[in-house]
Design an enzyme around this catalytic site. Structure first.
Site, PDB file in Angstrom:
ATOM      1  N   GLY A   1      28.662  32.979  37.312  1.00 35.46           N
ATOM      2  CA  GLY A   1      29.633  32.117  36.383  1.00 35.46           C
ATOM      3  C   GLY A   1      30.061  32.866  35.153  1.00 35.46           C
TER       4      GLY A   1
ATOM      5  CG  ASP B   1      30.480  29.580  47.141  1.00 43.03           C
ATOM      6  OD1 ASP B   1      29.887  28.981  46.433  1.00 43.03           O
ATOM      7  OD2 ASP B   1      31.174  28.950  48.087  1.00 43.03           O
TER       8      ASP B   1
ATOM      9  CE  LYS C   1      21.652  23.198  33.135  1.00 39.43           C
ATOM     10  NZ  LYS C   1      22.045  24.587  33.769  1.00 39.43           N
TER      11      LYS C   1
ATOM     12  CE1 TYR D   1      24.623  21.059  32.824  1.00 36.15           C
ATOM     13  CE2 TYR D   1      23.409  19.864  31.125  1.00 36.15           C
ATOM     14  CZ  TYR D   1      23.988  21.123  31.651  1.00 36.15           C
ATOM     15  OH  TYR D   1      23.985  22.205  30.559  1.00 36.15           O
TER      16      TYR D   1
ATOM     17  N   GLY E   1      32.763  31.751  32.546  1.00 33.19           N
ATOM     18  CA  GLY E   1      32.486  30.514  31.683  1.00 33.19           C
ATOM     19  C   GLY E   1      32.129  30.759  30.366  1.00 33.19           C
ATOM     20  CD  GLN E   2      30.858  27.238  25.505  1.00 33.68           C
ATOM     21  OE1 GLN E   2      29.973  26.703  26.168  1.00 33.68           O
ATOM     22  NE2 GLN E   2      31.089  26.978  24.214  1.00 33.68           N
TER      23      GLN E   2
HETATM   24  N1  SER Z   1      26.428  21.766  26.456  1.00 32.04           N
HETATM   25  C1  SER Z   1      26.118  21.118  27.645  1.00 32.04           C
HETATM   26  C2  SER Z   1      26.981  19.774  28.011  1.00 32.04           C
HETATM   27  O1  SER Z   1      27.242  19.206  27.070  1.00 32.04           O
HETATM   28  C3  SER Z   1      24.703  20.612  27.621  1.00 32.04           C
HETATM   29  O2  SER Z   1      23.780  21.829  28.039  1.00 32.04           O
HETATM   30  O3  SER Z   1      26.995  19.480  29.203  1.00 32.04           O
END
Ligand code: SER
Length: 317
Positions: free
Chosen positions: A8, A53, A146, A142, A11-12
């Protein structure tokens, strides 16, 4: 950490973690892996880049053995708002991906960094001074991924001795790469709009306090945790860390100091508001301080100043 793989990586977090790791451990020793997003040119030039992937265990194992990887920073995942739109896909990418990383790490004796989140908490969690060990009953896909991820990482450590370590990141603010599909994204978007348009419509309502952190602190935290003396770690997956807690109107007021005609208004997105309302407002990060010396450097004031400076240059205002 001698040979590192970052999944990843486009990504940010990855966009800033990879250059920081390459600076410290050498460009050739940090393999950046991305999937669909095209990486920046500089990124490819400074070290190896592979398309990967993470849901394919064979492809992952091939990269790990080819580059003799000993540490994986596993960042590939869908964020909270996208995961609510595509829950089944989120489960596959976030959980199958992690399970593959752990299994390949078990076989190849790799250490694993897993980014957890404030999203690992839920509506029954104490929202202020959220303890390191407390109720975790998230009600988002999400968050479910986690918590499951934290447990799976601890399982691999206790059962197989895989050196897994993780952090519960707050919302991350940065000027290099936009986050994609998160609930805390407003705290990044607001800076772009303030500089370009002098106004911002927030999708979270006034008074929505959330933990936040500036990216340089987040990157340093991930590296420091992976370098920490394992004998000091009583916890593994995952550590609360925070740097600041604010609501949209407080961030807007700080921005207004630099851009006096900046205006904020509100048009609440019920999905993301509900997610934010189920998350901590301010976590207690005492365990991270005690077990590996965590200290943030940027508060709201310093972060705002730095963001405006760098983003104004980037957007060439
Ligand atoms: N920054 C993430 C989100 O907003 C949270 O871990 O999904």
């Amino acid at each position: 950490m001698k040979k590192i793989l970052v999944t990843g990586s486009t990504g940010q977090i990855g966009s800033e973690l990879v250059p920081a790791l390459r600076k410290k451990y050498g460009g050739d020793n940090v393999v950046a892996a991305g999937h669909k997003r095209v990486p920046q040119q500089a990124f490819i030039e400074q070290g190896p880049y592979v398309t990967l992937d993470v849901t394919s265990i064979e492809s992952l194992e091939e990269v790990v053995t080819k580059y003799q990887i000993d540490t994986i920073f596993h960042l590939a995942a869908l964020l909270s708002a996208v995961a609510e739109e595509k829950p089944q896909l989120a489960w596959v990418i976030n959980m199958q991906g992690l399970s593959n990383v752990l299994e390949v790490s078990r076989k190849n004796k790799c250490a694993v960094f897993f980014p957890s989140s404030i999203g690992a908490f839920g509506p029954n969690t104490p929202r202020n001074n959220t303890p390191q060990d407390t109720v975790q009953r998230p009600n988002t896909m999400y968050g479910i991924c986690k918590v499951s991820g934290e447990l799976l990482c601890d399982y691999y450590f206790n059962r197989f001795g895989v050196d897994t370590r993780g952090i519960r990141f707050p919302g991350l603010i940065s000027y290099k790469m936009l986050p994609g599909g998160g609930t805390t994204d407003y705290a990044v978007e607001i800076f772009y709009r303030a500089i370009q348009k002098r106004k911002y419509t927030s999708f979270l309502q006034e008074g929505t306090y959330l933990d936040m952190m500036y990216m340089p602190d987040a990157v340093r935290a991930a590296i420091e945790l992976m370098e920490a003396d394992p004998k000091r770690l009583k916890h593994r997956n995952s550590f609360n860390i925070t740097a600041m807690s604010f609501a949209p109107e407080e961030l807007a007021a700080k921005i207004k100091y630099y851009i006096p005609d900046f205006l904020i208004n509100y048009q609440v997105d019920p999905v993301r508001q509900a997610i934010a309302d189920s998350w901590p407002q301010h976590m207690d990060d005492g365990a991270a301080q005690e077990e590996w010396g965590w200290q943030h450097q940027y508060d709201l004031e310093e972060m705002t100043k730095d963001m405006i400076k760098h983003l104004s240059q980037k957007l060439a205002v």
